[in-house]
Design a protein around this motif. Structure first.
Motif, mmCIF file in Angstrom:
data_model
loop_
_atom_site.group_PDB
_atom_site.id
_atom_site.type_symbol
_atom_site.label_atom_id
_atom_site.label_comp_id
_atom_site.label_asym_id
_atom_site.label_seq_id
_atom_site.Cartn_x
_atom_site.Cartn_y
_atom_site.Cartn_z
ATOM 1 N N GLY A 22 0.778 -1.227 0.000
ATOM 2 C CA GLY A 22 0.000 0.000 0.000
ATOM 3 C C GLY A 22 0.807 1.272 0.000
ATOM 4 N N VAL A 23 2.124 1.162 -0.159
ATOM 5 C CA VAL A 23 2.988 2.344 -0.208
ATOM 6 C C VAL A 23 3.026 2.861 -1.645
ATOM 7 N N SER A 24 3.035 4.181 -1.817
ATOM 8 C CA SER A 24 3.051 4.752 -3.165
ATOM 9 C C SER A 24 4.382 4.452 -3.862
ATOM 10 N N ALA A 25 4.366 4.553 -5.211
ATOM 11 C CA ALA A 25 5.577 4.270 -5.982
ATOM 12 C C ALA A 25 6.695 5.246 -5.633
ATOM 13 N N ASP A 26 6.357 6.526 -5.422
ATOM 14 C CA ASP A 26 7.385 7.505 -5.050
ATOM 15 C C ASP A 26 8.003 7.158 -3.702
ATOM 16 N N ALA A 27 7.166 6.815 -2.735
ATOM 17 C CA ALA A 27 7.669 6.481 -1.396
ATOM 18 C C ALA A 27 8.534 5.229 -1.454
ATOM 19 N N ASP A 28 8.133 4.256 -2.258
ATOM 20 C CA ASP A 28 8.924 3.036 -2.416
ATOM 21 C C ASP A 28 10.309 3.376 -2.972
ATOM 22 N N LEU A 29 10.346 4.238 -3.964
ATOM 23 C CA LEU A 29 11.618 4.611 -4.588
ATOM 24 C C LEU A 29 12.507 5.373 -3.610
ATOM 25 N N VAL A 30 11.931 6.299 -2.861
ATOM 26 C CA VAL A 30 12.702 7.072 -1.885
ATOM 27 C C VAL A 30 13.256 6.163 -0.793
ATOM 28 N N TYR A 31 12.431 5.198 -0.329
ATOM 29 C CA TYR A 31 12.906 4.257 0.690
ATOM 30 C C TYR A 31 14.110 3.463 0.172
ATOM 31 N N VAL A 53 11.713 18.159 -5.685
ATOM 32 C CA VAL A 53 11.845 18.191 -4.235
ATOM 33 C C VAL A 53 10.485 18.007 -3.560
ATOM 34 N N ARG A 54 9.435 18.586 -4.113
ATOM 35 C CA ARG A 54 8.110 18.453 -3.514
ATOM 36 C C ARG A 54 7.644 17.001 -3.508
ATOM 37 N N ARG A 55 7.898 16.276 -4.599
ATOM 38 C CA ARG A 55 7.518 14.853 -4.651
ATOM 39 C C ARG A 55 8.288 14.051 -3.603
ATOM 40 N N VAL A 56 9.566 14.356 -3.467
ATOM 41 C CA VAL A 56 10.380 13.638 -2.482
ATOM 42 C C VAL A 56 9.899 13.948 -1.074
ATOM 43 N N ASP A 61 7.165 12.243 3.879
ATOM 44 C CA ASP A 61 6.085 12.387 4.857
ATOM 45 C C ASP A 61 5.255 11.102 4.947
ATOM 46 N N GLU A 62 5.010 10.479 3.802
ATOM 47 C CA GLU A 62 4.267 9.208 3.788
ATOM 48 C C GLU A 62 5.036 8.116 4.525
ATOM 49 N N LEU A 63 6.340 8.032 4.268
ATOM 50 C CA LEU A 63 7.176 7.023 4.926
ATOM 51 C C LEU A 63 7.257 7.273 6.426
ATOM 52 N N LEU A 64 7.330 8.550 6.815
ATOM 53 C CA LEU A 64 7.403 8.887 8.230
ATOM 54 C C LEU A 64 6.099 8.520 8.934
ATOM 55 N N ALA A 66 4.108 6.188 8.133
ATOM 56 C CA ALA A 66 4.030 4.723 8.199
ATOM 57 C C ALA A 66 5.116 4.125 9.084
ATOM 58 N N ARG A 67 5.946 4.985 9.676
ATOM 59 C CA ARG A 67 7.040 4.554 10.555
ATOM 60 C C ARG A 67 8.051 3.676 9.820
ATOM 61 N N ILE A 68 8.357 4.098 8.610
ATOM 62 C CA ILE A 68 9.314 3.379 7.778
ATOM 63 C C ILE A 68 10.660 4.094 7.766
ATOM 64 N N VAL A 69 10.647 5.396 8.044
ATOM 65 C CA VAL A 69 11.878 6.176 8.141
ATOM 66 C C VAL A 69 11.847 6.985 9.422
ATOM 67 N N THR A 70 13.001 7.463 9.817
ATOM 68 C CA THR A 70 13.108 8.411 10.927
ATOM 69 C C THR A 70 13.764 9.688 10.404
ATOM 70 N N VAL A 71 13.602 10.787 11.121
ATOM 71 C CA VAL A 71 14.179 12.045 10.677
ATOM 72 C C VAL A 71 14.863 12.722 11.855
ATOM 73 N N GLU A 72 16.042 13.277 11.574
ATOM 74 C CA GLU A 72 16.797 14.036 12.565
ATOM 75 C C GLU A 72 16.742 15.500 12.148
ATOM 76 N N ARG A 73 15.950 16.286 12.882
ATOM 77 C CA ARG A 73 15.768 17.692 12.526
ATOM 78 C C ARG A 73 17.027 18.494 12.861
ATOM 79 N N GLU A 74 17.473 19.266 11.911
ATOM 80 C CA GLU A 74 18.657 20.108 12.115
ATOM 81 C C GLU A 74 18.305 21.545 11.736
#
Length: 350
Positions: A22-31, A53-56, A61-64, A66-74
């Motif tokens: 159920g993950v979008s094709a863009d999110a799959d590619l970014v992962y 950049v907007r697509r990425v 955001d979709e991956l985050l 779904a708890r598939i990625v983590t982000v370190e805010r700087e």
């Protein structure tokens, strides 16, 4: 892609396709990019993939979510583009997505366990896997009429089968009608030996391509065991003996059973095995690996695989579990050392 970084992916390791969950094709590619080349800001991911950049950012955001990625805010003048995005390991991601799909399917098909969590339906909670196995053994020993089993997983290990197979065989020999519904077996499944005996003794089996909403067993339509999480039995199991609830679970099983297909009844013709096929099937029924079987028979592993593939083609089946069912139903093969009524039956999971 210009692989400037080193990711967490081992050489030769396949990246699972997340689109099927159920993950979008863009999110799959970014992962895939983050897993292969390591943590990066969204701007670098966009450059690697040649995406806007907007697509990425939308994909991240979709991956985050779904708890598939983590982000370190700087904090910096570059704002969100300075944040570092990191992919979680593939095994953990697949498990997360499987559980999400299970929850959605459970709600859609009436297999949701939330009413038990809220205390709205009387049920006793078995705390872990071992408690579940002990209770299965107790209920199986009392079973006399019918056993219904829904199994959403696609592979069973040797330990699980060693505990479960004797219970199934003993029930079938007592005349219990056994119906098992499952997904088509995946690579790594070790149940071909059990399939032969199960089919030979009259067990009924169907497969469905649809996701099954629950890991469920119903004993004589009196007691049901419902996993809290079918992919983690250590989270516990609900034992239900409320008549109305058990009846509703029987109807849930019947609905999915009616859409299943029996792979051993797909126009299987009468068949006579060659001496080589008999030897290969006998070793398969004992649970030997391809390499061990080939060594015992003095043939290459490739030749043994071709022999099994040709046999599956003759019977019109797709995998070794289906082959075991077909041969068992035709009484062509019987596992060596199959359990007898006098064998000790240890509590296990089915």
């Amino acid at each position: 892609m210009a692989g400037r970084k080193t990711g967490v992916l081992a050489i030769g390791q396949a990246v699972p396709a997340l689109v099927r969950w159920g993950v979008s094709a863009d999110a799959d590619l970014v992962y895939r990019c983050l897993l292969t080349f390591g943590p990066q800001p969204s701007g670098e991911v966009a450059l690697e993939l040649g995406l806007g950049v907007r697509r990425v950012r939308a994909a991240l955001d979709e991956l985050l979510a779904a708890r598939i990625v983590t982000v370190e805010r700087e904090p910096s003048a570059y704002g969100v583009d300075a944040s570092i995005w990191r992919a979680l390991l593939a095994d953990a991601v697949v498990m997360t997505l499987r559980r999400r799909a299970f929850r959605r399917a459970a709600v859609a098909t009436g297999g949701d366990s939330a009413p038990f969590e809220r205390g709205g339906i009387p049920a006793r909670r078995l705390p872990d896997r071992e408690a579940r196995r002990r209770r299965i053994a107790e209920l199986a020993d009392l079973e006399r009429i019918e056993h219904l089993s829904m199994q959403p997983e696609q592979a069973f290990g040797t330990e699980v089968l060693a505990a479960a197979a004797p219970l199934d065989v003993a029930a079938l020999r007592r005349g219990v009608r056994m119906r098992t519904l499952s997904r088509p077996p995946a690579d790594g499944d070790r149940s071909a030996q059990h399939a032969i005996e199960f089919g030979r003794l009259g067990g009924e089996y169907r497969e469905t391509a649809a996701r099954l909403p629950q890991k469920l067993m119903i004993f004589d339509r009196r007691v049901a065991l419902l996993a809290v999480d079918p992919f983690d039995l250590d989270r516990g199991t609900w034992e239900i003996d409320d008549r109305a609830t058990v009846d509703s679970l029987v109807r849930l099983f019947a609905r999915h059973w009616s859409n299943g297909v029996d792979p051993s009844r797909n126009g299987v013709p009468a068949i006579v095995l060659t001496s080589r096929e008999k030897a290969v099937v006998a070793l398969l029924a004992q649970g030997h690996t391809d390499a061990a079987s080939a060594q015992q028979l003095g043939m290459s592993t490739r030749s043994l695989t071709y022999t099994l593939r040709a046999l599956m083609d003759r019977l019109g089946v797709d995998n070794r579990f289906q082959l075991g069912l077909a041969l068992g139903a035709l009484n062509v093969a019987t596992p060596t050392g199959a359990p007898t009524d006098s064998d000790t039956i240890d509590g296990g999971d089915r």
